[in-house]
Every structure is written in structure tokens, then in C-alpha cells.
Design a protein around this motif. Structure first.
Motif, short mmCIF file in Angstrom:
data_model
loop_
_atom_site.label_atom_id
_atom_site.label_comp_id
_atom_site.label_asym_id
_atom_site.label_seq_id
_atom_site.Cartn_x
_atom_site.Cartn_y
_atom_site.Cartn_z
N GLY A 292 78.35 51.36 31.38
CA GLY A 292 78.94 50.05 31.09
C GLY A 292 78.10 48.94 31.68
O GLY A 292 77.18 49.17 32.47
N LEU A 293 78.44 47.70 31.30
CA LEU A 293 77.66 46.55 31.76
C LEU A 293 77.78 46.34 33.26
O LEU A 293 76.85 45.89 33.91
N GLU A 294 78.94 46.68 33.82
CA GLU A 294 79.14 46.50 35.26
C GLU A 294 78.16 47.34 36.06
O GLU A 294 77.53 46.87 37.02
N ALA A 295 77.99 48.59 35.65
CA ALA A 295 77.06 49.48 36.33
C ALA A 295 75.62 49.01 36.16
O ALA A 295 74.80 49.07 37.09
N LEU A 296 75.31 48.50 34.97
CA LEU A 296 73.96 47.99 34.71
C LEU A 296 73.65 46.79 35.59
O LEU A 296 72.59 46.71 36.21
N VAL A 297 74.58 45.83 35.67
CA VAL A 297 74.36 44.63 36.48
C VAL A 297 74.20 44.99 37.96
O VAL A 297 73.36 44.43 38.67
N ALA A 298 75.02 45.95 38.42
CA ALA A 298 74.92 46.39 39.83
C ALA A 298 73.53 46.97 40.10
O ALA A 298 72.93 46.70 41.16
#
Length: 314
Positions: A292-298
Motif C-alpha cells: 500500500g501507499l503507506e508502506a511505500l511512503v514509510a
């Protein structure tokens, strides 16, 4: 540096050029081993009062001689090769258009028509350099073929860590993302030039705006992954992180050529349409697919932190 493009057969007689010390080779990468050959020619020229020259070839011989090879990516496409040679202080660069007819020349004909007829007086090449049809001519044969008209210097095998410095070795290290080793073998940082084009603009929405770099098809690129890089923009170098790959989080099908995207640290200018130069410094990690995008941004935040700390000690 004067550039002379030569098409076979040529009509030069030697009167067009001053007496020359010529370094011979394809010189892809102009790496530390190549630099030794070229510098030896420069030194021979100074010692004997000769102008210095490099003779190289275009396109790559394998494209002409191997039916299965249609295109060869290079460490230094011709434009970059020319710039590097000019920086070394060469007076003349001979670029011989490589054709089947040129490749069929006998060693004797090559020496007469491409060395003596260009007013060469001293020839420098590596120990394994060959010339003429099927590479039958060697540097040891040069006094015979030139009938004593050419002096020569044979540069011995150049090694790093007891292994030959070669373009093949550099490509292997580059593909593995070993940028430190690549730089040691090249004698400088590995760079690629390109043009900033419109991308998917997804990075800006994620808080990580990126410059999508269109890299020429002639370049050999580092292996897929995320790197600390510097990028030359509008005459100034800026630190950043670069992804070379296929963006698997957003794309299920790989493109034929990986994309090159650079996020510059502390930089907000609009640089669409700019010509840039990327210097790869060190590899951070593999490219990976995120759920997901959250994991990518992290992960991108971690990459940025890594890069900031890296460049603080650069």
C-alpha cells in the motif's frame, strides 16, 4: 581537441596532420586502464615533440560483425567519450566509422592506411590490442608491418585487486549496484546524462516529487534498485535518491527499459525540460513491491534519511 571522422576508404596522406603519438582502442568507459594507455601516449608525445591523438571506432564492432547484436549499450556513449578525452588534453580524436569493409583490412593495410598515412610516429596500445582482419595483427607485429617506421609502447595489463581492469568487469559491478567498486575501476564516479521529461507525477502526491529522467538508449545503467545520487541541474550539483526500475507497486508489467526517477533533497524548482547529469554514489536497497501507499511512503522516508546521513559524510 580536433575531431576527425574517417570513412573507409579515406584519402588522407599524412600531410594534413603534424607528427602524432596515437593511442589505439575502443575505450568504452575511458576507465583507469584506458587512462593509462592514453596518458602513456601523451607522455610519449611530450618526450618526442609529437602531438597526441586517440583513434577509436563507431559503431561498436560487434554491431557490424555479429548478426545477432543489433545495439550495444555503453558505459560512455560517443558524446561522453569525446568529453572525457578532451579533458585529458588530447590534440586529435580520430573516429573511424566501423564497417565490414574496414574490418576486412589486412593488418598490413591497417598500419599503412590508418597509422602511417595519418602521420603517426609512435603508437600506444594495451597488451591485448589487435587490428586487421579477424584481429590477426598484434602490437608485437607492428615493427614488421610498419617496416620500422613506427615506434611503439605496449601498456601492460592494468589490475586492481589482482584482477584486470576492463569494461566487462565494470559492467558486472554496475549491474550488481556496486557503485564504489565501479568508481574505483573507472577512476571517477559513474555518470549518465539525460533529459527531464513529464512522468506520472505520482511522487508529488506522495510528498516525494521526482524528476523523470529520459536516458539515451546508448547508456548502460546500474542494476535495478534505489541509490544515493548527485544530479547536476542548471550548473549546480544537488543530492538526492534515485530509483532505477519498473515501479512494481504501480505496474504489473515491466517496460522494456527501466525508468530513472530522481528525488532531490531540499530542492523545489521546476526543472522540466532541463538537461541533467546523474552521478551514482551508493546503493541503498532493492526495488520492491509495497502492499500500500503507506508502506511505500514509510520506506521513502527511510531512504531519504539514509541519503541525508550518507551525504553528511560524503
Amino acid at each position: 581537441m580536433e575531431i576527425i571522422n574517417i570513412h573507409h576508404p579515406h584519402a588522407f596522406t599524412g600531410d594534413e596532420f603534424p607528427p602524432l603519438a596515437i593511442a589505439l582502442g575502443y575505450f568504452d568507459g575511458v576507465h583507469a586502464g584506458h587512462q593509462k594507455v592514453i596518458q602513456t601516449a601523451i607522455e610519449a608525445g611530450k618526450e618526442k615533440g609529437l602531438h597526441t591523438a586517440v583513434m577509436t571506432f563507431d559503431p561498436h564492432p560487434s554491431v557490424v560483425l555479429n548478426k545477432e547484436v543489433k545495439h550495444v549499450r555503453q558505459l560512455t556513449p560517443m558524446k561522453e567519450k569525446v568529453e572525457l578525452l578532451e579533458q585529458m588534453g588530447i590534440d586529435y580524436l580520430f573516429i573511424v566509422h566501423f564497417t565490414k569493409e574496414f574490418a576486412s583490412l589486412s593488418p598490413q593495410s591497417f598500419v599503412e592506411n590508418y597509422l602511417i598515412s595519418l602521420n603517426a610516429k609512435h603508437i600506444v596500445a594495451g597488451f591485448d590490442y589487435t587490428y586487421g582482419h579477424r584481429g590477426k595483427g598484434t602490437m608485437e607485429d607492428l615493427p614488421h608491418y610498419s617496416e620500422g617506421k613506427l615506434a611503439q609502447t605496449i601498456v601492460s595489463k592494468q589490475e586492481l585487486d589482482a584482477e584486470k581492469i576492463s569494461s566487462t568487469r565494470i559492467r558486472k559491478e554496475l549491474l550488481a549496484g556496486n557503485m564504489g567498486e565501479t568508481a574505483r575501476l573507472l577512476g571517477r564516479g559513474f555518470t549518465v546524462k539525460g533529459h527531464v521529461i513529464d512522468g506520472e507525477k505520482r511522487g508529488r502526491l506522495l510528498g516525494f516529487p521526482t524528476a523523470n529522467i529520459e536516458v539515451g538508449k546508448d547508456y548502460y545503467l546500474p542494476g535495478v534498485g534505489v541509490y544515493c545520487v548527485r544530479m547536476l541541474v542548471k550548473g549546480a550539483w544537488h543530492n538526492g535518491i534515485c530509483n532505477v526500475g519498473y515501479k512494481p507497486t504501480f505496474h504489473s508489467v515491466k517496460d522494456e527499459i527501466p525508468t530513472v526517477e530522481v528525488h532531490l533533497l531540499d530542492f523545489e524548482d521546476n526543472i522540466y525540460g532541463e538537461d541533467v547529469c546523474i552521478e551514482w554514489n551508493t546503493r541503498i536497497r532493492d526495488e520492491k513491491k509495497f502492499e500500500g501507499l503507506e508502506a511505500l511512503v514509510a520506506q521513502l522516508e527511510n531512504d531519504k534519511k539514509y541519503a541525508i546521513e550518507y551525504f553528511e559524510n560524503f
